[in-house]
Design a protein around this motif. Structure first.
Motif, short mmCIF file in Angstrom:
data_model
loop_
_atom_site.label_atom_id
_atom_site.label_comp_id
_atom_site.label_asym_id
_atom_site.label_seq_id
_atom_site.Cartn_x
_atom_site.Cartn_y
_atom_site.Cartn_z
N SER A 119 0.85 -1.19 0.00
CA SER A 119 0.00 0.00 0.00
C SER A 119 0.88 1.24 0.00
O SER A 119 2.08 1.18 0.32
CB SER A 119 -0.93 0.02 1.22
N ALA A 120 0.27 2.37 -0.36
CA ALA A 120 0.98 3.65 -0.28
C ALA A 120 0.91 4.25 1.11
O ALA A 120 1.68 5.16 1.42
CB ALA A 120 0.40 4.63 -1.30
N THR A 121 0.01 3.74 1.93
CA THR A 121 -0.13 4.24 3.30
C THR A 121 -0.36 3.06 4.24
O THR A 121 -1.31 2.31 4.07
CB THR A 121 -1.31 5.22 3.43
N ILE A 122 0.53 2.92 5.22
CA ILE A 122 0.37 1.87 6.23
C ILE A 122 0.63 2.51 7.59
O ILE A 122 1.77 2.54 8.07
CB ILE A 122 1.32 0.69 5.99
N PRO A 123 -0.39 3.05 8.23
CA PRO A 123 -0.20 3.66 9.55
C PRO A 123 0.28 2.63 10.58
O PRO A 123 0.07 1.42 10.43
CB PRO A 123 -1.61 4.17 9.90
N GLN A 124 0.89 3.14 11.64
CA GLN A 124 1.43 2.28 12.68
C GLN A 124 0.35 1.40 13.30
O GLN A 124 0.56 0.21 13.56
CB GLN A 124 2.08 3.14 13.77
N LYS A 125 -0.84 1.96 13.54
CA LYS A 125 -1.92 1.19 14.16
C LYS A 125 -2.34 0.02 13.27
O LYS A 125 -2.73 -1.04 13.77
CB LYS A 125 -3.11 2.09 14.44
N LEU A 126 -2.29 0.20 11.96
CA LEU A 126 -2.66 -0.87 11.05
C LEU A 126 -1.66 -2.02 11.14
O LEU A 126 -2.05 -3.20 11.15
CB LEU A 126 -2.73 -0.34 9.62
N GLU A 127 -0.39 -1.69 11.21
CA GLU A 127 0.61 -2.75 11.33
C GLU A 127 0.47 -3.49 12.66
O GLU A 127 0.63 -4.72 12.72
CB GLU A 127 2.02 -2.18 11.20
#
Length: 569
Positions: free
Chosen positions: A353-361
């Motif tokens: 993805s172009a955006t992977i926020p910390q919470k998602l990981e």
């Protein structure tokens, strides 16, 4: 009050890209060709019309008020878009002066490491200081190191990539890898040929950076090796059952699935690899090599018995942040079920993805309890540097149509994508700007699939100047020639903003993104200001001083969006 738009005659000018000139002349003239004005160019030089009267004007005004639409290449062949990717400048040094992986990563802002999903503190997993240093430096001496970067596609032949794939890439003048390709391809290939290494890769890179090729190359390589293995092993269970399916690509929309299918057809030409297309019978899916589909359709095939978890041996989740977003609860549950069905630990998994926020990981770590590669190119949420970003204040909703008409009149680089929140607003904006001479179209999720495919093809070929749509096209869709993106309705998150503006400025091109905001939108502005500033852009000083709202205020603002009045007709 005199309507500005009814008193101006528009002249059109075209700046042909290098690809367009090569397409017409079969040569490679120097870049920077002059702009051809309609009054000076012959009909052969202007592929559409010599004068566009957007808003019903009948007299020509002075040159100062003449808008300029700059067109990109407009090949007439319906399949021409598959071969018009721009030539890439080599990102690596010559063989006489090689660059180390550490230097390459530093130069291209690549952050690559190995993480354990069940443990946020990697240091607890590695006892010695020396082992920790090897891991974080990506040294080749450690089992837990990230594979070295490969800046050139030709060098991938030594890693097991078929020469046919490399030749197919060369047909598009793709010889040098982009930053994400140089690191992600070796990581996935390492998992393919060495099961003691991490089998999953979490990859985040800016829009338009080549993530699709970054996973399709190792995925296609895997399929080729699986077909060879099945041919050489007549006693294999899969071969006896007539199964061929071994790779899966999960995407959030059908439109993105069809785009990836086209890329696969190009990349695997002359390899005998079959991709499951939507028009084929569901009963034939197991006899195909690759399935590209949405989570809902994958689960439908799984529940009907047409496919089984044993087929999920190489799985890619494209636009992973959208698939795994808890705000889209149904899609999140579907994706989670597919992820849990994958036969671990032997299956290879790619998350892009172009955006992977910390919470998602952190949420992903709870579902995947083994080690994995994490590859970040730039930041977790960062816009592409190829786009000039602008914020424009408008008084209210009724003023948005006037602001859009002024933007068109002032001149823009076509084609243009306009994003709004709902399908109804697509129609309202179209009625506000369309005229017989301005080619405007609307694309909505409830349209028939054939109609959507036709519109997308016309937009790619330049037959449509302006396409108004929702976030249906905000993610993953690759329009190499889009010059302008307008957020007529403000994006609700920084991630959404990054994906929207990433539809322009792709594959080495340049673009402009304009975002309208009203007083009611101010709660969403700070996140966008942060994105613009992180990309080197500039905003008004008072916008920098806006306070970041809390989660409750943001939630209430999103709910209030549904109560806004429709645009005046």
């Amino acid at each position: 009050m005199v309507n500005l738009f009814d008193s101006i005659t528009k002249h059109i000018s075209f700046e042909k890209s290098t690809e367009a000139r090569n397409y017409e002349a079969g040569s490679s003239p120097a870049s920077g060709a002059p702009v051809h004005h309609a009054s000076e160019a012959s009909l052969d030089d202007i592929p559409i019309v010599d004068c566009l009267d957007f808003f019903g004007s009948s007299q020509c005004d002075d040159e100062k008020s003449t808008p300029q639409i700059v067109k990109s290449s407009l090949p007439t062949d319906a399949n021409a878009h598959a071969s018009r990717a721009p030539k890439r400048s080599a990102q690596s040094t010559s063989p006489e002066n090689p660059i180390s992986s550490d230097d390459y990563r530093q130069k291209h802002d690549i952050h690559a490491t190995v993480l354990f999903a069940g443990d946020c503190d990697m240091k607890k997993k590695l006892k010695s200081r020396k082992a920790r240093k090897r891991m974080h430096d990506g040294g080749a001496s450690s089992v837990l190191s990230v594979p070295p970067c490969v800046p050139e596609f030709s060098a991938l032949k030594q890693s097991g990539v078929p020469s046919t794939i490399i030749r197919n890439l060369a047909r598009r003048d793709m010889t040098a890898c982009t930053a994400v390709q140089a690191q992600a391809i070796p990581a996935l290939l390492a998992s393919l040929f060495n099961e003691s290494l991490p089998m999953a890769s979490l990859v985040c890179a800016p829009t338009g950076s080549g993530k699709t090729i970054a996973y399709l190359v190792p995925l296609s390589t895997f399929v080729v090796h699986m077909k060879e293995k099945n041919r050489s092993s007549e006693a294999s269970t899969e071969n006896a059952q007539g199964d061929a399916l071994s790779a899966l690509v999960v995407v959030p929309t059908r439109e993105l699935a069809m785009q990836i299918e086209r890329e696969l057809l190009f990349l695997t030409d002359h390899l005998g690899i079959h991709c499951m297309r939507r028009e084929k019978s569901k009963s034939q899916v197991a006899k195909q090599d690759i399935l590209v589909s949405t989570p809902k359709r994958v689960l439908s095939l799984l529940d009907a018995g047409h496919i089984a978890p044993r087929h999920f041996r190489f799985c890619v989740f494209d636009e992973f942040d959208r698939l795994f977003d808890r705000e889209s609860l149904e899609m999140h549950k579907q994706t989670l079920r597919i992820l849990e069905s994958i036969p671990k630990p032997r299956a290879i998994i790619g998350l892009f993805s172009a955006t992977i926020p910390q919470k998602l990981e952190e949420s992903f770590r709870k579902s995947y309890t083994m080690s994995y590669y994490r590859i970040l190119v730039g930041g977790r949420v960062s816009p592409t540097s190829a786009v000039v970003q602008k914020l424009q204040y408008v008084r209210d909703e009724a003023s948005k149509t006037d602001a859009l008409r002024r933007l068109i009149t002032a001149g823009f680089r076509a084609p243009m994508l306009i994003f709004v929140h709902t399908a109804d607003r697509c129609e309202q904006f179209a009625r506000g700007i369309e005229t017989p001479s301005l080619r405007v179209a609307v694309l909505k999720s409830d349209m028939p699939e054939n109609a959507k495919n036709l519109l997308l093809e016309q937009f790619r070929l330049g037959e449509i100047f302006i396409l108004i749509t929702t976030d249906l096209l905000a993610r993953g869709m690759d329009f190499k020639d889009v010059g302008t993106v307008v957020n007529a309705d403000i994006p609700l998150t920084a991630e959404n903003y990054v994906h929207r503006i990433g539809r322009c400025g792709r594959a080495g091109g340049q673009g402009t993104a304009v975002t309208f905001f009203t007083d009611d939108d101010r709660v969403f502005v700070p996140a966008i200001v942060r994105m613009i500033c992180s990309g080197g852009g500039d905003v008004e000083p008072y916008l920098r001083e806006l306070k970041v709202p809390g989660a409750g205020k943001l939630k209430r603002a999103r709910i209030a969006l549904g109560k806004r009045h429709d645009l005046p007709v």
